[in-house]
Enzyme design. Structure first.
Site, short mmCIF file in Angstrom:
data_model
loop_
_atom_site.label_atom_id
_atom_site.label_comp_id
_atom_site.label_asym_id
_atom_site.label_seq_id
_atom_site.Cartn_x
_atom_site.Cartn_y
_atom_site.Cartn_z
N HIS A 34 49.90 36.50 39.99
CA HIS A 34 49.13 37.74 40.03
C HIS A 34 49.64 38.70 41.10
O HIS A 34 49.69 39.91 40.88
CB HIS A 34 47.66 37.41 40.30
CG HIS A 34 46.75 38.59 40.26
ND1 HIS A 34 46.41 39.23 39.09
CD2 HIS A 34 46.09 39.25 41.25
CE1 HIS A 34 45.59 40.23 39.35
NE2 HIS A 34 45.38 40.26 40.65
N HIS A 95 41.47 43.48 34.97
CA HIS A 95 40.46 42.57 35.49
C HIS A 95 40.02 41.67 34.34
O HIS A 95 38.87 41.66 33.93
CB HIS A 95 39.28 43.34 36.10
CG HIS A 95 39.05 42.99 37.53
ND1 HIS A 95 37.81 42.87 38.09
CD2 HIS A 95 39.93 42.70 38.54
CE1 HIS A 95 37.91 42.54 39.37
NE2 HIS A 95 39.19 42.44 39.66
#
Length: 725
Positions: A34, A95
């Site tokens: 990430h 998200h």
């Protein structure tokens, strides 16, 4: 998630000692997929970013490209003699995992995070765009997720006063176990307000402003770097942040005052990996270090340890570099807006050091922590693409009625009516059209914004589908008369350790990069989200693109007929149905449509037509093909009588095409001469009906293939509202 043996060996060799628990957790998060883009960074070199001003086409608009919290783009001005350059910021974030575990808070904090990225550059947020991807709409779980995500975006965006003006919503069964929430933000600033996330000088203080730090969001970066488990809703709930939009609104206004007063030397919002991520990346970017006292961080929960303070992803927090002489003034402004405030350390030469009590819990080179993660060398297999046309026969009327009433082609009004899309008084074209149009009065230009991707396209052919996504977004802004100037991307994929998944992901990256390069549109920033994989399998490769263009006015032709003109179809057409909504509904396969060989000329010509005084309405052809475009164009006061060459013409989704209503067809043909075909479809009417004749079927039959009206179409397209209200 824990550090791999190879990573641990590399780190301990570099440091010459074992890691402290806080260091191990910090490396685990900052070296995660990430944060470090370990599987994608080498692929991103394919993009033309505008950083190379001598060689990159479109670079004249780029002020700051990839690598900062948001990109910065210079707007062209109507009055070129003006001395003050006007900039916009562009950023996009995902998200995804949090929005599956907790759709409301996951989506809301996604909005908050991308807005703070905008603040980090010294900009004021003026617009949001959200591209959302869910599983099959008929599933109860999908409707629950959709309802929660939309409510989260609406509540947060409306409360902070930033309009949500554009976006897209797609349904596909492969998102069932892993929805996607991609949010883009546009900010506005002048050159003297520009701030970056690059630390400037040793001796300056690090100041934390905003919410108190709690334990929410712990390990969020590593959580986003793994497949979603079957028990993710319960097991991973602590990794989801909780947002407070009213604190964010105060933070926006405080940030504006701090920037105006020239009190901020550099800034970074606290997102992935929390304080540890923001502060270490800020000093690493400046080639510096820091000394931070973690006990000085204002906390809202008792007995927090060093690792929790470092890695919690509590929302609505900013890390500022401030000159020592300005620290007190910054504190006064924070207090004015009822925001927490703490001087947590200072920038220094040397290592990135954190203390907690009498103990040094972190002491590592900032550059190694932020940028030292080795890249992954992964296997990739080329995804198969359909080569044969095999699908069942279906009559035109049945196909039409099927195609205009699917979740993907249905009206999205239920969604965007929940968003305040006019706050700020800049929205010149509202949601529901091809692109939003925002009035940038400071530069005298209209800013068109389009955002989205079509997973059916990239599943059918990842490379060509991604090219089509780029062309589709460019066509959207051109249909409103704007010239594309820049884009940001959010590249979503499944587990890259699966060769087939990684092969498809590589193809969408290359396809998007190639088409943007061809169109001379620099991709100035973006986000990568991998491991969107669950027990139900990987998502389709999904290259969301948020693209902006500019024009010299604040108005544009609508995607609704007036009833006073002639209808034309402009652009190249392929008769292939690959990736189409029709095949998704009736089954079968086909090649993906051939793309135009001259997309730049097509986009430029479409923008010229949209700005021509004879143009009454424009609407691009996309999901559902010409059939859906026509259905969306008619109103209770304006219909159309249309003739097409064959049935395929109604349902192919060849990108780079648009329907034009005009009072001067010759002007349109002149603009597109030598560029692309211009086909006469018929005339508009004032009775709200739509009739479609098909040449190759109706020569011996006087009745039209399709007959409907605006009221019937509106009812058919209400399926989201009917299910969710």
């Amino acid at each position: 998630m824990t550090l791999s043996d190879s990573d641990l060996e590399l780190i301990t060799t570099e440091l010459g000692r074992e890691l402290t628990p806080a260091e191990a957790a910090l490396f685990e998060n900052l070296w995660s997929e990430h944060c470090a883009y370990r599987s994608s960074r080498p692929l991103l070199q394919s993009f033309t970013t505008g950083d190379d001003s001598a060689n990159d086409e479109g670079a004249e608009h780029v002020v700051i490209g990839p690598g900062d919290d948001a990109a910065v783009v210079r707007l062209p001005r109507v009055d070129e003699a003006s001395e003050t350059p006007i900039y916009i910021t562009m950023g996009i974030e995902s998200h995804n995992h949090p929005s599956y575990v907790d759709p409301y808070d996951g989506a809301a904090t996604g909005v908050g995070g991308i807005v703070r990225d905008t603040l980090s550059m010294g900009a004021y947020p003026i617009a949001l765009a959200d591209s959302l991807y869910f599983g099959s709409f008929d599933r109860e779980r999908t409707q629950y997720l959709l309802d929660g995500v939309v409510e989260g975006i609406a509540d947060y965006g409306n409360a902070i006063g930033v309009p949500t003006v554009a976006g897209s919503v797609e349904f596909h069964n492969k998102y069932t176990g892993n929805p996607l929430v991609n949010v883009a933000c546009i900010g506005l600033l002048t050159d003297e307000r520009l701030v970056t996330a690059e630390a400037q000088s040793p001796g300056n203080k690090l100041v934390l402003v905003g919410n108190a730090t709690g334990r929410d969001g712990l390990g969020g970066a590593s959580f986003a770097s793994e497949d979603l488990s079957e028990d993710a809703e319960t097991e991973d709930r602590p990794a989801v942040q909780v947002g407070d939009p009213y604190t964010e609104k105060r933070l926006i206004e405080a940030n504006e005052e701090l920037i105006t007063a020239e009190l901020i030397q550099s800034a970074r919002d606290l997102g992935a990996a929390g304080l540890g991520g923001a502060s270490s990346e800020l000093v690493a970017k400046g080639g510096l270090g820091a000394r931070i006292n973690l006990e000085r961080v204002h906390q809202r929960e008792p007995a927090m340890n060093a690792m929790e303070i470092l890695l919690a992803e509590s929302q609505e927090r900013m890390c500022y570099e401030v000159h020592p002489d300005d620290v007190e003034t910054v504190g006064d402004i924070a207090a004015k807006y009822d925001l927490g405030y703490a001087v947590i350390g200072e920038i220094r030469d040397g290592n990135y050091v954190c203390t907690f009590g009498d103990e040094t819990v972190v002491d590592v080179p900032a550059g190694f922590l932020a940028d030292g993660a080795p890249m992954n060398d992964l296997s990739a297999t080329e995804p198969p693409t359909p080569e044969e046309s095999t699908f069942p026969a279906i009559d035109a009327a049945t196909a039409f009625n099927t195609i205009i009433s699917t979740p993907n082609t249905a009206s999205k009004r239920w969604i965007y009516r929940q968003y305040d899309h006019e706050v700020g008084l800049r929205t010149a074209m509202r949601p529901g059209d091809d692109a939003a149009l925002i009035a940038i009065r400071e530069a005298g230009v209209g800013l068109a914004l389009s955002s989205g991707a079509v997973p059916a396209w990239t599943e059918s052919n990842p490379y060509k589908g991604a090219q089509a996504v780029a062309l589709e977004n460019a066509t959207n802004v051109a249909a409103k008369g704007a010239t594309p100037i820049a884009a940001v991307d959010c590249l979503n994929g499944g587990n890259p350790e699966k060769p087939a998944v990684y092969g498809a992901f590589k193809d969408i990256v290359q396809g998007l990069a190639d088409m943007c390069h061809t169109l001379s549109i620099p991709v100035v920033g973006g986000n990568v989200s991998l491991y969107n994989d669950s027990t139900s399998g990987p998502i389709p490769p999904t290259p969301t693109l948020a693209l902006v263009g500019t024009k010299k006015t604040f108005d544009a032709p609508p995607a609704a007929l007036t009833g006073d003109g002639t209808l034309l179809l402009v652009g190249h057409q392929s008769n292939n149905l690959g990736g189409s909504e029709l095949l998704a509904q009736i089954g079968g396969t086909d090649k993906f449509p051939a793309l135009p060989s001259n997309p730049t000329a097509v986009v430029d010509s479409l923008a010229r037509v949209a700005n021509h005084p004879s143009t009454l309405a424009t609407h691009d052809v996309s999901t559902g093909g010409l059939a859906v475009t026509l259905a969306e164009l008619i109103t209770s006061d304006a219909g159309a009588r249309v003739t097409v060459q064959n049935k395929t013409s109604l349902f192919t989704e060849t990108p780079g095409r648009a329907v034009i209503e005009t009072t001067d067809p010759d002007a349109v043909r002149h603009i597109f001469e030598g560029v692309a075909p211009v086909v006469s479809l018929g005339d508009t009417t004032t009775d709200g009906t739509l009739t479609i004749n098909i040449d190759d079927e109706d020569t011996a039959n006087e009745s039209p293939a399709v007959t409907t009206d605006a009221a019937t179409v509106a009812k058919q397209r209400r399926i989201l509202e009917d299910a969710l209200e």
